[in-house]
Design a protein around this motif. Structure first.
Motif, PDB file in Angstrom:
ATOM      1  N   PRO A  16      39.851 -37.027 -45.575  1.00 24.51           N
ATOM      2  CA  PRO A  16      39.602 -36.527 -43.922  1.00 24.51           C
ATOM      3  C   PRO A  16      38.264 -35.323 -44.806  1.00 24.51           C
ATOM      4  O   PRO A  16      37.191 -35.457 -43.207  1.00 24.51           O
ATOM      5  CB  PRO A  16      40.320 -35.012 -44.429  1.00 24.51           C
ATOM      6  CG  PRO A  16      40.855 -35.212 -45.126  1.00 24.51           C
ATOM      7  CD  PRO A  16      40.761 -36.637 -46.328  1.00 24.51           C
ATOM      8  N   LEU A  17      37.459 -35.653 -45.832  1.00 17.99           N
ATOM      9  CA  LEU A  17      36.301 -34.990 -45.463  1.00 17.99           C
ATOM     10  C   LEU A  17      35.259 -35.722 -46.192  1.00 17.99           C
ATOM     11  O   LEU A  17      34.064 -35.608 -46.358  1.00 17.99           O
ATOM     12  CB  LEU A  17      36.046 -33.989 -46.787  1.00 17.99           C
ATOM     13  CG  LEU A  17      36.891 -32.632 -46.194  1.00 17.99           C
ATOM     14  CD1 LEU A  17      36.404 -31.893 -48.000  1.00 17.99           C
ATOM     15  CD2 LEU A  17      36.469 -31.996 -44.927  1.00 17.99           C
ATOM     16  N   ASP A  41      45.619 -22.021 -45.772  1.00 19.18           N
ATOM     17  CA  ASP A  41      46.605 -23.266 -45.545  1.00 19.18           C
ATOM     18  C   ASP A  41      46.177 -24.363 -44.036  1.00 19.18           C
ATOM     19  O   ASP A  41      46.730 -24.266 -43.563  1.00 19.18           O
ATOM     20  CB  ASP A  41      46.985 -21.542 -44.360  1.00 19.18           C
ATOM     21  CG  ASP A  41      46.632 -20.626 -43.442  1.00 19.18           C
ATOM     22  OD1 ASP A  41      45.222 -21.005 -43.328  1.00 19.18           O
ATOM     23  OD2 ASP A  41      47.547 -19.543 -42.897  1.00 19.18           O
ATOM     24  N   GLY A  42      44.723 -24.219 -44.535  1.00 22.70           N
ATOM     25  CA  GLY A  42      44.631 -25.024 -43.367  1.00 22.70           C
ATOM     26  C   GLY A  42      45.250 -26.556 -43.332  1.00 22.70           C
ATOM     27  O   GLY A  42      45.003 -27.209 -44.779  1.00 22.70           O
ATOM     28  N   TYR A  98      38.102 -29.148 -36.994  1.00 18.15           N
ATOM     29  CA  TYR A  98      39.303 -28.592 -36.617  1.00 18.15           C
ATOM     30  C   TYR A  98      40.311 -29.157 -37.965  1.00 18.15           C
ATOM     31  O   TYR A  98      40.320 -29.872 -37.747  1.00 18.15           O
ATOM     32  CB  TYR A  98      40.116 -29.361 -35.515  1.00 18.15           C
ATOM     33  CG  TYR A  98      39.033 -29.628 -34.125  1.00 18.15           C
ATOM     34  CD1 TYR A  98      39.295 -28.558 -33.230  1.00 18.15           C
ATOM     35  CD2 TYR A  98      38.401 -31.116 -33.959  1.00 18.15           C
ATOM     36  CE1 TYR A  98      38.549 -28.129 -31.896  1.00 18.15           C
ATOM     37  CE2 TYR A  98      37.667 -31.054 -33.071  1.00 18.15           C
ATOM     38  CZ  TYR A  98      37.127 -29.659 -31.942  1.00 18.15           C
ATOM     39  OH  TYR A  98      36.512 -29.833 -30.597  1.00 18.15           O
ATOM     40  N   VAL A  99      41.032 -27.871 -37.964  1.00 21.19           N
ATOM     41  CA  VAL A  99      42.034 -27.551 -38.818  1.00 21.19           C
ATOM     42  C   VAL A  99      43.365 -26.965 -37.941  1.00 21.19           C
ATOM     43  O   VAL A  99      43.224 -26.478 -37.257  1.00 21.19           O
ATOM     44  CB  VAL A  99      42.021 -26.891 -40.016  1.00 21.19           C
ATOM     45  CG1 VAL A  99      40.626 -27.323 -40.884  1.00 21.19           C
ATOM     46  CG2 VAL A  99      41.828 -25.558 -40.330  1.00 21.19           C
ATOM     47  N   GLU A 136      47.529 -25.663 -31.483  1.00 21.85           N
ATOM     48  CA  GLU A 136      46.576 -26.345 -31.172  1.00 21.85           C
ATOM     49  C   GLU A 136      45.657 -26.472 -32.594  1.00 21.85           C
ATOM     50  O   GLU A 136      45.754 -24.662 -32.876  1.00 21.85           O
ATOM     51  CB  GLU A 136      46.554 -25.981 -30.375  1.00 21.85           C
ATOM     52  CG  GLU A 136      46.760 -26.776 -28.824  1.00 21.85           C
ATOM     53  CD  GLU A 136      46.373 -26.176 -27.775  1.00 21.85           C
ATOM     54  OE1 GLU A 136      45.074 -25.944 -27.907  1.00 21.85           O
ATOM     55  OE2 GLU A 136      46.330 -26.834 -26.642  1.00 21.85           O
ATOM     56  N   ALA A 137      45.275 -26.979 -33.497  1.00 18.55           N
ATOM     57  CA  ALA A 137      43.966 -27.307 -33.929  1.00 18.55           C
ATOM     58  C   ALA A 137      43.296 -26.046 -33.731  1.00 18.55           C
ATOM     59  O   ALA A 137      42.634 -25.994 -32.041  1.00 18.55           O
ATOM     60  CB  ALA A 137      43.416 -28.614 -34.873  1.00 18.55           C
TER      61      ALA A 137
END
Length: 262
Positions: free
Chosen positions: A92-93, A145-146, A158-159, A166-167
């Protein structure tokens, strides 16, 4: 004859530098975001024994003159900023820039550096950092907690968080481009600093005003072509050998000249 000895030596020194540059390219064949470097050569001063166009008897001029070169030198190294190949990682990163631009990185002393390496990590405070712990600029903090991190093609991050349908947008990734990116100063760790040659940094969001977009879950690999660099090694080796031969030949001729007194 002594002149040819020094001329051959300049060629050998230049090829040594060429070999250093080529070997560095090969060493970074798997470095994310690395841009290969090319060695540029220039001839040295010329000894003018007869100036071209000098007048001679009969009202004519010398068409070419006599100009003897004194060797070669390396007058620069150019960084080739063409994109490298892309590798899908699904991390993801991991973020690839689809064009010629750079991320901003904050150095420990507070200065800004630039990098094409989109292999980002998350530190203990949730901040997005490089593998060396340098902060992305502008700073983006992922909540503890994302989950389900999403980075859009235009740089919004977005997380998802528990309890939210919703994110949530938590930051914006910016890009930087330069008039002459080849003029950037490499400082190691996939980082560059601006110089007078590169021009001032132009900052913008991905996709705006000609800036390239981003791709999440993809990394841009080095643009080094191994076969091309291996050919460059062979050419450098042969050029080095040829220059050494000129020194050996000049030495033999000097030996003959010294033997005339016997």
């Amino acid at each position: 004859m002594i002149r040819s000895l020094w001329t051959g030596a300049t060629g050998m020194v230049a090829q040594q530098t060429n070999l250093d540059v080529t070997s560095n390219n090969l060493a970074n064949v798997n470095t994310v975001g690395y841009k290969k470097v090319r060695t540029n050569f220039a001839d040295l001063l010329y000894q003018i024994n007869r100036e071209p166009g000098s007048p001679v008897e009969g009202g004519t001029t010398v068409p070419t003159g006599i100009q003897v070169g004194l060797g070669a030198r390396v007058n620069g190294t150019s960084r080739i900023t063409t994109p490298g190949s892309y590798e899908v990682t699904d991390a993801p990163l991991d973020v690839a820039i689809e064009g010629n631009a750079y991320f901003q990185v904050v150095l420990p002393n507070g200065d800004i550096a630039y990098s094409a390496n989109g292999e980002w990590q998350r530190d203990g405070d949730g901040q997005i950092v490089t593998s060396d712990g340098y902060l992305l600029e502008p700073a983006i903090v992922i909540p503890e907690d994302g989950t389900d991190i999403t980075i859009s093609s235009t740089g919004q991050v977005y997380v998802s968080q528990p309890g939210d349908d919703e994110a949530q947008e938590i930051g914006q990734i910016e890009l930087v481009r330069f008039v002459n990116p080849a003029g950037l100063r490499a400082i190691g760790r996939n980082l560059f600093r601006e110089t007078a040659a590169s021009g001032d940094p132009q900052i913008g969001n991905p996709g705006d005003d000609g800036f390239p977009t981003l791709q999440q879950g993809i990394l841009e690999r080095s643009n080094v072509q191994v076969v091309e660099e291996m050919v460059n090694l062979i050419v450098a080796q042969r050029a080095y050998e040829a220059n050494s031969k000129t020194i050996q030949t000049a030495d033999r001729l000097l030996e003959v000249a010294n033997g005339l007194k016997r």
